[in-house]
Design a protein around this motif. Structure first.
Motif, PDB file in Angstrom:
ATOM      1  N   ALA A   1       3.656   7.345 -39.103  1.00 42.98           N
ATOM      2  CA  ALA A   1       3.359   8.172 -40.273  1.00 42.98           C
ATOM      3  C   ALA A   1       4.044   7.665 -41.536  1.00 42.98           C
ATOM      4  CB  ALA A   1       3.770   9.618 -39.999  1.00 42.98           C
ATOM      5  N   GLY A   2       4.392   6.385 -41.557  1.00 42.97           N
ATOM      6  CA  GLY A   2       5.005   5.814 -42.744  1.00 42.97           C
ATOM      7  C   GLY A   2       6.481   6.126 -42.834  1.00 42.97           C
ATOM      8  N   ALA A   3       7.032   5.954 -44.027  1.00 43.22           N
ATOM      9  CA  ALA A   3       8.478   6.123 -44.215  1.00 43.22           C
ATOM     10  C   ALA A   3       8.789   6.949 -45.455  1.00 43.22           C
ATOM     11  CB  ALA A   3       9.148   4.758 -44.305  1.00 43.22           C
ATOM     12  N   LEU A   4       7.817   7.714 -45.913  1.00 43.79           N
ATOM     13  CA  LEU A   4       7.969   8.532 -47.109  1.00 43.79           C
ATOM     14  C   LEU A   4       7.870   9.999 -46.715  1.00 43.79           C
ATOM     15  CD1 LEU A   4       8.037   8.353 -50.324  1.00 43.79           C
ATOM     16  CD2 LEU A   4       5.574   8.782 -50.178  1.00 43.79           C
ATOM     17  N   PHE A   5       8.874  10.788 -47.076  1.00 43.80           N
ATOM     18  CA  PHE A   5       8.815  12.219 -46.791  1.00 43.80           C
ATOM     19  C   PHE A   5       9.823  12.943 -47.672  1.00 43.80           C
ATOM     20  CE2 PHE A   5      11.785  10.403 -43.711  1.00 43.80           C
ATOM     21  CZ  PHE A   5      12.871  11.274 -43.742  1.00 43.80           C
ATOM     22  N   THR A   6       9.803  14.251 -47.577  1.00 42.91           N
ATOM     23  CA  THR A   6      10.752  15.065 -48.327  1.00 42.91           C
ATOM     24  C   THR A   6      11.560  15.917 -47.361  1.00 42.91           C
ATOM     25  OG1 THR A   6       9.211  16.907 -48.626  1.00 42.91           O
ATOM     26  CG2 THR A   6       9.223  15.198 -50.323  1.00 42.91           C
TER      27      THR A   6
ATOM     28  N   ASN B   1      -4.102   4.171 -50.684  1.00 42.71           N
ATOM     29  CA  ASN B   1      -3.472   3.797 -49.412  1.00 42.71           C
ATOM     30  C   ASN B   1      -2.091   3.177 -49.616  1.00 42.71           C
ATOM     31  OD1 ASN B   1      -3.730   3.799 -46.571  1.00 42.71           O
ATOM     32  ND2 ASN B   1      -4.314   1.650 -46.532  1.00 42.71           N
ATOM     33  N   THR B   2      -1.481   3.471 -50.753  1.00 40.08           N
ATOM     34  CA  THR B   2      -0.194   2.862 -51.095  1.00 40.08           C
ATOM     35  C   THR B   2       0.872   3.142 -50.049  1.00 40.08           C
ATOM     36  OG1 THR B   2      -0.640   2.977 -53.470  1.00 40.08           O
ATOM     37  CG2 THR B   2       1.664   2.843 -52.805  1.00 40.08           C
ATOM     38  N   SER B   3       1.035   4.405 -49.665  1.00 40.81           N
ATOM     39  CA  SER B   3       2.140   4.785 -48.783  1.00 40.81           C
ATOM     40  C   SER B   3       1.923   4.343 -47.343  1.00 40.81           C
ATOM     41  CB  SER B   3       2.355   6.300 -48.829  1.00 40.81           C
ATOM     42  OG  SER B   3       2.707   6.723 -50.120  1.00 40.81           O
ATOM     43  N   ALA B   4       0.670   4.229 -46.934  1.00 37.36           N
ATOM     44  CA  ALA B   4       0.391   3.848 -45.557  1.00 37.36           C
ATOM     45  C   ALA B   4       0.300   2.342 -45.380  1.00 37.36           C
ATOM     46  CB  ALA B   4      -0.907   4.502 -45.081  1.00 37.36           C
ATOM     47  N   THR B   5      -0.295   1.670 -46.356  1.00 37.39           N
ATOM     48  CA  THR B   5      -0.657   0.248 -46.285  1.00 37.39           C
ATOM     49  C   THR B   5      -1.724   0.043 -45.212  1.00 37.39           C
ATOM     50  OG1 THR B   5       0.841  -0.684 -44.576  1.00 37.39           O
ATOM     51  CG2 THR B   5       1.757  -0.326 -46.798  1.00 37.39           C
ATOM     52  N   PRO B   6      -2.458  -1.068 -45.264  1.00 40.16           N
ATOM     53  CA  PRO B   6      -3.480  -1.305 -44.232  1.00 40.16           C
ATOM     54  C   PRO B   6      -2.893  -1.529 -42.849  1.00 40.16           C
ATOM     55  CG  PRO B   6      -3.282  -3.186 -45.716  1.00 40.16           C
ATOM     56  CD  PRO B   6      -2.502  -2.068 -46.334  1.00 40.16           C
ATOM     57  N   TYR B   7      -1.577  -1.702 -42.742  1.00 34.56           N
ATOM     58  CA  TYR B   7      -0.983  -1.843 -41.411  1.00 34.56           C
ATOM     59  C   TYR B   7      -1.014  -0.520 -40.654  1.00 34.56           C
ATOM     60  CZ  TYR B   7       2.231  -2.785 -37.618  1.00 34.56           C
ATOM     61  OH  TYR B   7       2.781  -2.911 -36.362  1.00 34.56           O
TER      62      TYR B   7
ATOM     63  N   GLU C   1      10.229   3.053 -37.753  1.00 36.16           N
ATOM     64  CA  GLU C   1      11.281   3.277 -36.761  1.00 36.16           C
ATOM     65  C   GLU C   1      12.467   4.020 -37.382  1.00 36.16           C
ATOM     66  OE1 GLU C   1      14.539   0.369 -34.665  1.00 36.16           O
ATOM     67  OE2 GLU C   1      12.461  -0.331 -34.678  1.00 36.16           O
ATOM     68  N   ASN C   2      12.903   3.561 -38.547  1.00 34.60           N
ATOM     69  CA  ASN C   2      14.019   4.216 -39.231  1.00 34.60           C
ATOM     70  C   ASN C   2      13.661   5.630 -39.677  1.00 34.60           C
ATOM     71  OD1 ASN C   2      15.679   2.018 -38.921  1.00 34.60           O
ATOM     72  ND2 ASN C   2      15.669   1.395 -41.071  1.00 34.60           N
ATOM     73  N   ALA C   3      12.459   5.791 -40.223  1.00 35.20           N
ATOM     74  CA  ALA C   3      12.035   7.105 -40.715  1.00 35.20           C
ATOM     75  C   ALA C   3      11.992   8.127 -39.590  1.00 35.20           C
ATOM     76  CB  ALA C   3      10.672   7.001 -41.394  1.00 35.20           C
TER      77      ALA C   3
ATOM     78  N   GLU D   1       3.399 -11.250 -46.664  1.00 40.75           N
ATOM     79  CA  GLU D   1       3.595 -12.098 -45.485  1.00 40.75           C
ATOM     80  C   GLU D   1       4.446 -11.420 -44.408  1.00 40.75           C
ATOM     81  OE1 GLU D   1       5.151 -15.855 -46.718  1.00 40.75           O
ATOM     82  OE2 GLU D   1       3.255 -16.537 -47.597  1.00 40.75           O
ATOM     83  N   THR D   2       5.288 -10.470 -44.802  1.00 41.22           N
ATOM     84  CA  THR D   2       6.141  -9.776 -43.825  1.00 41.22           C
ATOM     85  C   THR D   2       5.800  -8.294 -43.714  1.00 41.22           C
ATOM     86  OG1 THR D   2       7.843  -9.356 -45.512  1.00 41.22           O
ATOM     87  CG2 THR D   2       8.049 -11.391 -44.216  1.00 41.22           C
ATOM     88  N   LEU D   3       4.617  -7.900 -44.174  1.00 37.38           N
ATOM     89  CA  LEU D   3       4.266  -6.483 -44.239  1.00 37.38           C
ATOM     90  C   LEU D   3       4.388  -5.793 -42.885  1.00 37.38           C
ATOM     91  CD1 LEU D   3       3.178  -4.040 -45.800  1.00 37.38           C
ATOM     92  CD2 LEU D   3       0.861  -4.881 -45.333  1.00 37.38           C
ATOM     93  N   SER D   4       3.781  -6.343 -41.844  1.00 34.33           N
ATOM     94  CA  SER D   4       3.793  -5.668 -40.543  1.00 34.33           C
ATOM     95  C   SER D   4       5.209  -5.520 -40.002  1.00 34.33           C
ATOM     96  CB  SER D   4       2.920  -6.429 -39.544  1.00 34.33           C
ATOM     97  OG  SER D   4       3.424  -7.733 -39.312  1.00 34.33           O
ATOM     98  N   LEU D   5       6.029  -6.556 -40.193  1.00 26.61           N
ATOM     99  CA  LEU D   5       7.400  -6.492 -39.699  1.00 26.61           C
ATOM    100  C   LEU D   5       8.180  -5.405 -40.428  1.00 26.61           C
ATOM    101  CD1 LEU D   5       8.176 -10.342 -39.581  1.00 26.61           C
ATOM    102  CD2 LEU D   5       7.245  -8.886 -37.775  1.00 26.61           C
ATOM    103  N   ARG D   6       8.002  -5.347 -41.731  1.00 23.49           N
ATOM    104  CA  ARG D   6       8.709  -4.332 -42.506  1.00 23.49           C
ATOM    105  C   ARG D   6       8.229  -2.930 -42.165  1.00 23.49           C
ATOM    106  NH1 ARG D   6       7.220  -4.430 -47.322  1.00 23.49           N
ATOM    107  NH2 ARG D   6       5.847  -6.251 -47.485  1.00 23.49           N
ATOM    108  N   MET D   7       6.918  -2.751 -42.050  1.00 26.71           N
ATOM    109  CA  MET D   7       6.402  -1.412 -41.772  1.00 26.71           C
ATOM    110  C   MET D   7       6.860  -0.900 -40.414  1.00 26.71           C
ATOM    111  SD  MET D   7       5.021  -0.586 -44.559  1.00 26.71           S
ATOM    112  CE  MET D   7       4.455   1.030 -44.020  1.00 26.71           C
TER     113      MET D   7
END
Length: 430
Positions: A341-346, A186-192, A301-303, A290-296
């Motif tokens: 859908a996270g922030a990792l893609f090609t 679950n690395t790319s998704a995180t539990p958030y 949004e950016n992705a 501590e800032t996981l949800s804010l960062r995700m």
């Protein structure tokens, strides 16, 4: 935190597992930089070594700083316990270690990080284990790959590098029918963004190096135990269901119940494999979570904005971001990954391999590194780096063809990132 109210994610990511230091009242979890711990007396030492009492013996096994991180990650994932270790790759071996044996196999997704493909296709052979690689969107193929020697199914929730999203519930049903665990990275998704245990996963692994830490400072890994699997339902998992000679015949599942896998990971896995997380690394990761949800939220949004811009650009062949309405995974994202859908893609660059190299070299804000999940935006040409050891066929199956670059979108200003991609694409296509 005490039992009682059910707290929200944002509260748990700050407080779960942590309490003011009883010796000093320190509010932030201290870094317990020690190798060993003084026993109260000989009986106390004996009880700890016999697994009759929980406590601290030696920091290869347990450490108070690492213990806080373990509890926090387990809480966020909805598991009963977790074991932290030295890297994501270590976590994968640690997850398989109690399950496998000579001649046993794991059914693994073809859409995995290149290092994982190499670990599963090459390195685990030295243990006498093997892997069968299957497209996990083809459920019939997954079912057909499972045989009497299969001991787990392994997949990524959001696959690296392509950002493809997995139907975890469907794979969990197949695993349940076969009486084997489903392991989800679950690395790319995180539990958030995704909680695989809620969708039926038995074990969840993380490279805590990535989004959980979020700042590119330390490596680490974690294995989270759902506590829901019956390790004694059949004879497939003797390490957990049968007598352990090193502990005078103790049976982990019989003795520890839902926490059997977690206790085995510490008492046998860390004891013998020694893949220990250091306390300073745990501290960095705790601060990152501590800032996981804010960062995700910002990552997603950016992705979404950048993927939409790339998809419309004539210099780009295609974009694999599952959050795009054009993606074949879009409906799955809405149903199973509602926060994004996270922030990792090609994306594939017209001009192929050479154009990809020019693009990477021309970027100014994006960092060219072999990492993901940082606050900074990152890029890499997977075919010449992280997936270089794979065959062309394996590269294509993993979504890392020669005309493709992988991006991990950070939390900078999205317009600045688009401008950087624009100028680099202009140079790459000149």
């Amino acid at each position: 935190m005490s039992d009682g109210p059910t707290y929200g994610f944002d509260t748990l990511q700050i407080h779960a597992g942590a309490r003011p230091d009883p010796a000093t009242g320190a509010r932030q979890t201290p870094i317990y930089q020690t190798t060993a711990y003084v026993f109260r007396d000989a009986d106390h030492a004996a009880a700890l070594f016999n697994l009759q009492e929980v406590g601290y013996i030696y920091s290869r096994l347990t450490n108070p700083t690492v213990a806080v991180l373990q509890e926090r990650i387990a809480t966020l994932e909805g598991g009963v316990g977790a074991v932290c270790c030295s890297s994501g790759h270590a976590a994968q071996i640690m997850a398989l270690f109690p399950l496998m044996g000579p001649g046993r196999n794991v059914v693994a997704s073809t859409r995995l990080y290149g290092g994982t493909v190499t670990q599963f296709s090459q390195s685990i052979k030295r243990f006498g284990w093997s892997a069968k690689f299957v497209d996990t969107d083809d459920l019939e193929a997954v079912k057909a790959a499972i045989d009497d020697d299969t001991r787990a199914i392994f997949c990524e929730s959001i696959a690296n590098p392509g950002g493809y999203v997995t139907d975890i519930r469907a794979l969990a049903d197949l695993a349940d029918a076969a009486g084997i665990p489903l392991i989800v990275d679950n690395t790319s998704a995180t539990p958030y963004l995704c909680r695989p245990i809620e969708q039926g996963a038995t074990l969840v692994v993380h490279s805590t190096t990535k989004y959980l830490t979020g700042n590119g400072t330390v490596t680490g890994g974690a294995i989270v135990d759902s506590g829901r699997f019956d390790w004694s339902a059949n004879d497939k998992f003797p390490s957990l269901s049968e007598a352990e000679p090193a502990y005078h015949g103790l049976k982990f599942h019989e003795t520890f119940g839902p926490l059997a896998f977690t206790f085995h990971g510490i008492a046998v896995g860390l004891r013998d494999l020694g893949m220990t997380m250091n306390p300073q690394g745990a501290h960095y990761t705790l601060m990152g979570i501590e800032t996981l949800s804010l960062r995700m939220q910002r990552h997603v949004e950016n992705a979404e904005k950048i993927a939409a811009w790339l998809e419309k650009d004539d210099r780009v062949d295609y974009v694999t971001y599952a959050g795009l309405p054009s993606s074949p995974y879009h409906d799955r994202v809405k149903a199973q990954y509602p926060k994004g859908a996270g922030a990792l893609f090609t994306f594939a660059v017209k001009g192929g391999y050479d154009a990809c190299v020019k693009l990477v070299n021309a970027l100014e804000i994006f960092s060219h590194v072999a990492n993901l999940g940082d606050t900074r935006s990152l890029i890499i040409h997977s075919a010449s780096t992280t997936h270089r050891q794979l065959t062309p066929e394996q590269q294509q199956a993993a979504g890392a063809g020669p005309n493709v670059v992988r991006v991990s979108i950070g939390i900078e200003d999205a317009d600045d990132l688009i401008a950087d991609l624009d100028q680099a694409l202009a140079k790459a296509s000149a």
